[in-house]
Design a protein around this motif. Sequence first.
Motif, PDB file in Angstrom:
ATOM      1  N   SER A   1      -4.092 -11.911 102.616  1.00  0.00           N
ATOM      2  CA  SER A   1      -4.228 -12.042 101.172  1.00  0.00           C
ATOM      3  C   SER A   1      -3.348 -13.164 100.660  1.00  0.00           C
ATOM      4  N   GLN A   2      -2.306 -13.424 101.409  1.00  0.00           N
ATOM      5  CA  GLN A   2      -1.472 -14.558 101.032  1.00  0.00           C
ATOM      6  C   GLN A   2      -2.253 -15.854 101.171  1.00  0.00           C
ATOM      7  N   VAL A   3      -2.962 -15.940 102.271  1.00  0.00           N
ATOM      8  CA  VAL A   3      -3.754 -17.141 102.496  1.00  0.00           C
ATOM      9  C   VAL A   3      -4.792 -17.306 101.405  1.00  0.00           C
ATOM     10  N   ILE A   4      -5.483 -16.204 101.116  1.00  0.00           N
ATOM     11  CA  ILE A   4      -6.514 -16.273 100.088  1.00  0.00           C
ATOM     12  C   ILE A   4      -5.907 -16.655  98.749  1.00  0.00           C
ATOM     13  N   ALA A   5      -4.849 -15.967  98.394  1.00  0.00           N
ATOM     14  CA  ALA A   5      -4.225 -16.246  97.111  1.00  0.00           C
ATOM     15  C   ALA A   5      -3.755 -17.681  97.046  1.00  0.00           C
ATOM     16  N   SER A   6      -3.207 -18.146  98.132  1.00  0.00           N
ATOM     17  CA  SER A   6      -2.657 -19.482  98.045  1.00  0.00           C
ATOM     18  C   SER A   6      -3.774 -20.516  98.051  1.00  0.00           C
ATOM     19  N   LYS A   7      -4.860 -20.211  98.743  1.00  0.00           N
ATOM     20  CA  LYS A   7      -6.009 -21.123  98.683  1.00  0.00           C
ATOM     21  C   LYS A   7      -6.531 -21.210  97.268  1.00  0.00           C
ATOM     22  N   ARG A   8      -6.688 -20.046  96.655  1.00  0.00           N
ATOM     23  CA  ARG A   8      -7.224 -20.013  95.310  1.00  0.00           C
ATOM     24  C   ARG A   8      -6.291 -20.758  94.356  1.00  0.00           C
ATOM     25  N   ASN A   9      -5.029 -20.453  94.492  1.00  0.00           N
ATOM     26  CA  ASN A   9      -4.068 -21.125  93.646  1.00  0.00           C
ATOM     27  C   ASN A   9      -4.027 -22.612  93.930  1.00  0.00           C
ATOM     28  N   GLN A  10      -4.179 -22.927  95.201  1.00  0.00           N
ATOM     29  CA  GLN A  10      -4.138 -24.330  95.547  1.00  0.00           C
ATOM     30  C   GLN A  10      -5.259 -25.091  94.883  1.00  0.00           C
ATOM     31  N   SER A  11      -6.474 -24.518  94.904  1.00  0.00           N
ATOM     32  CA  SER A  11      -7.550 -25.291  94.330  1.00  0.00           C
ATOM     33  C   SER A  11      -7.386 -25.381  92.821  1.00  0.00           C
TER      34      SER A  11
ATOM     35  N   ILE B   1      -0.706 -18.994  88.067  1.00  0.00           N
ATOM     36  CA  ILE B   1      -0.728 -20.215  88.848  1.00  0.00           C
ATOM     37  C   ILE B   1       0.704 -20.700  89.019  1.00  0.00           C
ATOM     38  N   GLU B   2       0.952 -21.211  90.173  1.00  0.00           N
ATOM     39  CA  GLU B   2       2.307 -21.699  90.419  1.00  0.00           C
ATOM     40  C   GLU B   2       2.308 -23.209  90.358  1.00  0.00           C
TER      41      GLU B   2
ATOM     42  N   ALA C   1      -6.124 -26.121  79.436  1.00  0.00           N
ATOM     43  CA  ALA C   1      -5.827 -24.854  78.765  1.00  0.00           C
ATOM     44  C   ALA C   1      -6.517 -23.700  79.473  1.00  0.00           C
ATOM     45  N   ASP C   2      -7.751 -23.941  79.918  1.00  0.00           N
ATOM     46  CA  ASP C   2      -8.485 -22.897  80.627  1.00  0.00           C
ATOM     47  C   ASP C   2      -7.763 -22.497  81.899  1.00  0.00           C
ATOM     48  N   ILE C   3      -7.369 -23.483  82.643  1.00  0.00           N
ATOM     49  CA  ILE C   3      -6.702 -23.195  83.913  1.00  0.00           C
ATOM     50  C   ILE C   3      -5.409 -22.438  83.659  1.00  0.00           C
ATOM     51  N   LEU C   4      -4.669 -22.896  82.685  1.00  0.00           N
ATOM     52  CA  LEU C   4      -3.385 -22.260  82.412  1.00  0.00           C
ATOM     53  C   LEU C   4      -3.577 -20.855  81.859  1.00  0.00           C
TER      54      LEU C   4
END
Length: 129
Positions: free
Chosen positions: A51-61, A26-27, A18-21
Motif C-alpha cells: 500500500s505504500q507503493v500504491i500510495a506513493s505512486k498515486r501521490n507521485q503522479s 499530497i506531500e 487548486a483541484d490537486i491541492l
Amino acid sequence: MSPQDRPRLKKKLIELRADILREGDIEIEPVRKDATEVGGDEDEQPLTEMSQVIASKRNQSRAGVLKRVQAALRRIDDEPEMFGLCAECEEPIGKRLDLLPYVELCVECQGTKDGAAKPGRRRHLTDFK
Ligand SMILES: [Zn+2]
C-alpha cells in the motif's frame, strides 16, 4: 498561441492546482526527509509495503502534475511570450494546451521522448504539416 489564450490557460492552471491541492494528502515536501526530522510523530509504519507503493505512486503522479502545473505558472509569469511553445523545438504546442495546460512539449517532441528507445526516429521540424 494568441495573446488572449494566455490568461485563459493561466486560469486553467490555477484551477488545476487548486483541484490537486483540494484533494489533500499530497506531500509536496522534498523527496528526501531530513534524518533529524523523522523521529517525530509519524506513524507510517503500519502501511504494508504494497500500500505504500500504491500510495506513493498515486501521490507521485499527482505531485508530478502539481509540480508541472506550478512550473507552468512560473513560465507563464516569467516568460509569457515563450509559454505555449515547445521546450524542445519552440514550435507552438497548440491545442494540446487546452487539455493539458501544463505540458511543455509538443506532441512530436513528447513522442520522441516517450519513444526514446527508438533513436532512429527522425526529427520532426520538416516532416510535419
Ligand atoms: Zn517540440
